[in-house]
Design a protein around this motif. Structure first.
Motif, PDB file in Angstrom:
ATOM      1  N   HIS A 152      35.871  67.735  46.045  1.00  0.00           N
ATOM      2  CA  HIS A 152      34.887  68.334  45.145  1.00  0.00           C
ATOM      3  C   HIS A 152      35.421  68.382  43.712  1.00  0.00           C
ATOM      4  CE1 HIS A 152      32.577  71.624  43.238  1.00  0.00           C
ATOM      5  NE2 HIS A 152      31.581  71.152  43.955  1.00  0.00           N
ATOM      6  N   ARG A 173      27.102  62.048  45.245  1.00  0.00           N
ATOM      7  CA  ARG A 173      26.999  63.404  44.700  1.00  0.00           C
ATOM      8  C   ARG A 173      25.591  63.678  44.198  1.00  0.00           C
ATOM      9  NH1 ARG A 173      26.491  65.963  40.214  1.00  0.00           N
ATOM     10  NH2 ARG A 173      26.298  64.025  39.021  1.00  0.00           N
ATOM     11  N   LEU A 182      28.416  66.659  52.749  1.00  0.00           N
ATOM     12  CA  LEU A 182      29.749  66.777  52.158  1.00  0.00           C
ATOM     13  C   LEU A 182      30.820  66.248  53.106  1.00  0.00           C
ATOM     14  CD1 LEU A 182      29.660  70.283  50.430  1.00  0.00           C
ATOM     15  CD2 LEU A 182      29.995  68.080  49.297  1.00  0.00           C
ATOM     16  N   ALA A 186      32.987  74.868  46.193  1.00  0.00           N
ATOM     17  CA  ALA A 186      32.441  73.549  46.520  1.00  0.00           C
ATOM     18  C   ALA A 186      30.983  73.412  46.092  1.00  0.00           C
ATOM     19  CB  ALA A 186      32.570  73.283  48.018  1.00  0.00           C
ATOM     20  N   TRP A 187      30.607  74.075  44.999  1.00  0.00           N
ATOM     21  CA  TRP A 187      29.210  74.066  44.576  1.00  0.00           C
ATOM     22  C   TRP A 187      29.004  73.424  43.207  1.00  0.00           C
ATOM     23  CZ3 TRP A 187      24.393  74.251  45.936  1.00  0.00           C
ATOM     24  CH2 TRP A 187      23.398  74.616  45.020  1.00  0.00           C
ATOM     25  N   ALA A 192      36.824  71.455  48.773  1.00  0.00           N
ATOM     26  CA  ALA A 192      36.638  71.992  47.425  1.00  0.00           C
ATOM     27  C   ALA A 192      37.849  71.710  46.551  1.00  0.00           C
ATOM     28  CB  ALA A 192      36.376  73.495  47.493  1.00  0.00           C
ATOM     29  N   TRP A 214      33.233  63.060  52.429  1.00  0.00           N
ATOM     30  CA  TRP A 214      34.677  63.339  52.413  1.00  0.00           C
ATOM     31  C   TRP A 214      35.412  62.454  53.418  1.00  0.00           C
ATOM     32  CZ3 TRP A 214      37.501  66.680  56.090  1.00  0.00           C
ATOM     33  CH2 TRP A 214      38.796  67.002  55.664  1.00  0.00           C
TER      34      TRP A 214
END
Length: 293
Positions: A207, A245, A97, A272-273, A203, A101
Motif C-alpha cells: 500500500h 489501484r 487487495l 491501507a486506505w 499496508a 498483493w
C-alpha cells in the motif's frame, strides 16, 4: 462453438500465471483442455489476442483472450456462479487487495518472504482460507505461487514444514474445498480477525508503494524508494499497479457511501486506505511514454 464447449488454456503450468488461471477454471467448474504453448502456437495466439505474452485462453466460441487479470475478470462476469469474489464491500475490497498483493508484489520480495509466509500460514491455519472458511480468488493465486515458485525448492518446503505447515497442503485443501466455493460467507461483511496482521503488512509495504508509485507516475519518474526493512531500496514504477489501484477505487464508488464508509472504517486504522482514495493519473501520462502502454 466447439462440439464439447470446452475452454482451451495455452500456457506452461509450471508458471504461476497459467497455474492460477487453471485453478480458477477448475473452481468455476468449467471444462478446460490444457495445451502447452509452443513457439509456433505462441505466434498465432499473439496475433489472435493482440498481446505477445501468454497465457492465452480460447473460449468455446473461438475467441482468444490474453492477460491473466483480464481473463479472470472476464470469467467472473461471464460465469458468475460459483462466485470467486465476495459481493459485500469490505470483503470484496480485501479480496482485491489480497489478489493484487499476491500477484504483483509478494513474489518479487523473497528476502521478506519467510516472515510473510509464516504469518500467512498462521492466518490460514486459523481461518481456513484468506477470507475465511471458503476459498476466494486470491486463494487460487496464492496456491499457484506456492506450487510453482515456493514449494519447488526443498529448503522452502523444509522451512514451511517447520513454521507454516498449513501452506504445504494449501493447494490440496483448495481443491478439496471446491464444492464449497459458492458458499463464501458474505453475511455481515466481516473478515477473519487473523487477517488483520496480513493487512497490516500489506499496508506497510504494498500500500505504501502504491502511493509512491502514483506520485512517481505523476512526475514521470522511473522508480520510487521504499524502506522494506533493509533500508531505502529503489523499486521500479509499475503502471499495472496503478491500473489495479484505480480499479479498486472505482469499484468502491459503486458500493455507495455507506459501503465506502465501512471499508474505510476497516482499512484506515490499518494504514491501507489512503492510496485507494488518490485520483487516477494514467490519463495524464504522455502517450509516447512506454510506461503508458
Amino acid at each position: 462453438m466447439e462440439p464439447d464447449g470446452r475452454y482451451t488454456l495455452y500456457g506452461d503450468l509450471a508458471r504461476r500465471d497459467a497455474a492460477g488461471l487453471a485453478a480458477i477454471l477448475v473452481a468455476k467448474r468449467l471444462p478446460v483442455a490444457l495445451v502447452d504453448e509452443t513457439p509456433s502456437l505462441a505466434m498465432a495466439l499473439a496475433a489472435r489476442a493482440g498481446r505477445e505474452e501468454g497465457p492465452y485462453l480460447r473460449t468455446p466460441e473461438g475467441f482468444v483472450l490474453a492477460d491473466a487479470f483480464a481473463i479472470r475478470e472476464w470469467l467472473e462476469r461471464v460465469h458468475p456462479e460459483p462466485a470467486l469474489l465476495p459481493a459485500t464491500p469490505v470483503r470484496r475490497t480485501c479480496a482485491r487487495l489480497l489478489e493484487d498483493w499476491v500477484e504483483l508484489w509478494l513474489p518479487h520480495w523473497p528476502r521478506r518472504a519467510w516472515g510473510t509466509l509464516e504469518r500467512l500460514g498462521s492466518h490460514v491455519a486459523a481461518a481456513g482460507f484468506l477470507l475465511g472458511p471458503a476459498p476466494t480468488r486470491p486463494d487460487q493465486l496464492l496456491a499457484a505461487w506456492l506450487e510453482t515458485e515456493v514449494l519447488v525448492h526443498p529448503h522452502a518446503r523444509d522451512h514451511l514444514a517447520k513454521f507454516a505447515p498449513r501452506l504445504l497442503r494449501f493447494g490440496e485443501d483448495l481443491l478439496a474445498a471446491g464444492e464449497e466455493v459458492s458458499q463464501a460467507p458474505d453475511d455481515g461483511d466481516v473478515i477473519p480477525i487473523s487477517l488483520l496482521g496480513v493487512l497490516e503488512e500489506i499496508a506497510a509495504d504494498y500500500h505504501a508503494y502504491l502511493a509512491l508509485n502514483h506520485q512517481a507516475l505523476k512526475g514521470h519518474e522511473d522508480e520510487v524508494r521504499l524502506d522494506l526493512g533493509l533500508g531505502l531500496q529503489p523499486i521500479p514504477v509499475q503502471t499495472e499497479c496503478e491500473v489495479r489501484r484505480v480499479a479498486i477505487g472505482r469499484e468502491l464508488t459503486g458500493h455507495g457511501r455507506p459501503g465506502r464508509r465501512r471499508v474505510a472504517g476497516m482499512l484506515e486504522p490499518l494504514g491501507a486506505w489512503h492510496a485507494l482514495t488518490l485520483p487516477p493519473v494514467l490519463e495524464d501520462l504522455d502517450a509516447s511514454d512506454p510506461r503508458s502502454l
